[in-house]
Write a protein that holds these residues in place. Sequence first.
Motif, PDB file in Angstrom:
ATOM      1  N   ALA A  78       0.797  -1.292   0.010  1.00 24.39           N
ATOM      2  CA  ALA A  78       0.005   0.069  -0.046  1.00 24.39           C
ATOM      3  C   ALA A  78       0.858   1.245   0.271  1.00 24.39           C
ATOM      4  O   ALA A  78       0.706   2.268  -0.669  1.00 24.39           O
ATOM      5  CB  ALA A  78      -1.084   0.146   1.213  1.00 24.39           C
ATOM      6  N   ARG A 137       2.104   2.088  -3.325  1.00 26.97           N
ATOM      7  CA  ARG A 137       1.202   2.303  -4.268  1.00 26.97           C
ATOM      8  C   ARG A 137       0.574   3.715  -3.957  1.00 26.97           C
ATOM      9  O   ARG A 137      -0.083   4.315  -4.741  1.00 26.97           O
ATOM     10  CB  ARG A 137       0.096   1.380  -4.412  1.00 26.97           C
ATOM     11  N   ASP A 143      -1.384   4.316  -1.376  1.00 29.85           N
ATOM     12  CA  ASP A 143      -2.440   3.781  -0.672  1.00 29.85           C
ATOM     13  C   ASP A 143      -2.802   4.289   0.705  1.00 29.85           C
ATOM     14  O   ASP A 143      -1.430   4.247   1.301  1.00 29.85           O
ATOM     15  CB  ASP A 143      -2.931   2.398  -1.031  1.00 29.85           C
ATOM     16  N   PRO A 144      -3.827   4.355   1.324  1.00 35.05           N
ATOM     17  CA  PRO A 144      -3.855   4.755   2.571  1.00 35.05           C
ATOM     18  C   PRO A 144      -3.406   3.677   3.597  1.00 35.05           C
ATOM     19  O   PRO A 144      -3.192   2.362   3.193  1.00 35.05           O
ATOM     20  CB  PRO A 144      -5.346   4.936   3.085  1.00 35.05           C
ATOM     21  N   THR A 181      -3.205   0.357   5.768  1.00 37.66           N
ATOM     22  CA  THR A 181      -3.980  -0.776   6.124  1.00 37.66           C
ATOM     23  C   THR A 181      -4.362  -1.336   7.349  1.00 37.66           C
ATOM     24  O   THR A 181      -5.017  -2.307   7.763  1.00 37.66           O
ATOM     25  CB  THR A 181      -3.242  -1.986   5.341  1.00 37.66           C
TER      26      THR A 181
END
Length: 527
Positions: A35, A38, A40-41, A43
């Motif tokens: 994540a 990428r 992303d927030p 996890t």
Amino acid sequence: MFGLNFQRLRQQAREAFERRVRIITAGLSIAELRALLRGDPPTEKPNPRYRVHVTSFLFHIRPKFYLRGSTIFTHTFRLGFFTMFFFVLELITGLILMIYYTPSPAEAYNSILNLMSNVPYGKLLRDLHRLGAEGMVIFTALHMLRTYLTGSYKKERSFTWLTGVVLLLITLFLSFSGYLLPWDQLAYWAVTIGTSMAEAAPLFGKELNLLLRGAPDIGAGGLLRFYLLHVILLPLLAIWFISIHYYKVSREHGISLPAKFEEDESLPKEAVKRAKQRVDYLPDLFTHELFLTSLGLFILVVLTAFFYSAPLEHIANPQQTPLDTKAPWYFWWLQGMLKLGDKTLMGIILPTLIFGLLFAVPYLDRNPYRMAYRRPVAIALGVLATLTIVVLSYMGLPQYKIETPAATRIIQDLAPEEGLGELRAIPFEQLQPGVYEVNATEPENLCPEMDFGCPALEAVFAEFSERVNEAVEAGKLPEAQAVLVIEAWQADLVKVTPRILWLDPESGTRKSYERHIFLHRDHNRNE
């Protein structure tokens, strides 16, 4: 049953791998790493990325967040980051190069040849190290200039500016101390010129020069001194001041916002508010720096593989001073100043005052504003100083205000004593034996028996003819006769002799100047 055990083994292996990854990454799971890369927030909760800044040595020195406005690329151009990138590159490549280098006049040059010829990727490492040194000087200077022009040295950042000036000096001397280590003509005489400036220092000039050289002339003692400076003292000083500089930036005051967000009252409040929003280092800036590092390495490898080769001239010869000897390019401005007046004044006193003024900039500039239009005097002085450095650097070139005899200059430009030059760049197949006389031999179609001709030889001979004729018209070479002689000397070896004869108006006798260049099929230069 066997299937169940197999699944259990897979699960245990996965869990063991997960634990190992968390240990290595200071608590980040595989899913969190994916994540993070990428963008992303997180996890998990609480955010494990903040925990990394506490448990990881590499990340605890980085701030958890930056202000969004300070991360705008056109504000800093990441000049500080790239300066640090080059420093780390120099440390890594330098440590590897140390393994193969012997700091003695008898072995230094041969160790460089061995590195380039016999060590796997040795030439690439040396090219990266040399190019990285040049890059570090450039980016350090640009970083200082950017800081000055944006007014980022004011108030609480004054001491950070002081450490930056110290780091600029350390960077210059780091590069200069490494200049001598190849022990070739270029390095030897550049450092000889550089250290001779120290002799102009009042009161203790001779002692300082002797301390640097280890003897009246640079020899084993001088090489060892420069080696120890380059690999021990100056890197330790650099690490110390980088640590102080970075601590001030990352822990105390951060990177400055663009001045408009602090001083321009006409900006919408939403824009100012957005500029002051926090941007987490993980993942946003981390992935950005990862990209810049990869891009920087890619560009450097491409440059060294196809376009750049660290220079290595003939082995150092204290008995022969090559023509056009000059200091390293980042000291050309100092060499230019020496042409303007007294060696002590221009080479010691004024440069000391210049760096003294650099140290004092935050305390001399009492203007509280940072925006350029509110600092016209400071901006004008910065631009003027930059242009002055450029002009002085041009004046520091050997060709400026140094009158070289016309014949010597013409042949030196075509086939310099040190370096490749146009004549040596001619492909071996085009070096057709013959006597090519200026104004008697037509530069076109010198090799009619060759299918594709010899355009490189024709271009060099045409330039040789043009330069000679220009000197004749200017009265520098009265009644000149010039020839380019190419002889098949041995198998796969030719001897090229550019020769100029002219009438000396003072003595009434004919003089001549020539140079013999031996070119081998498998080498660009082999005199």
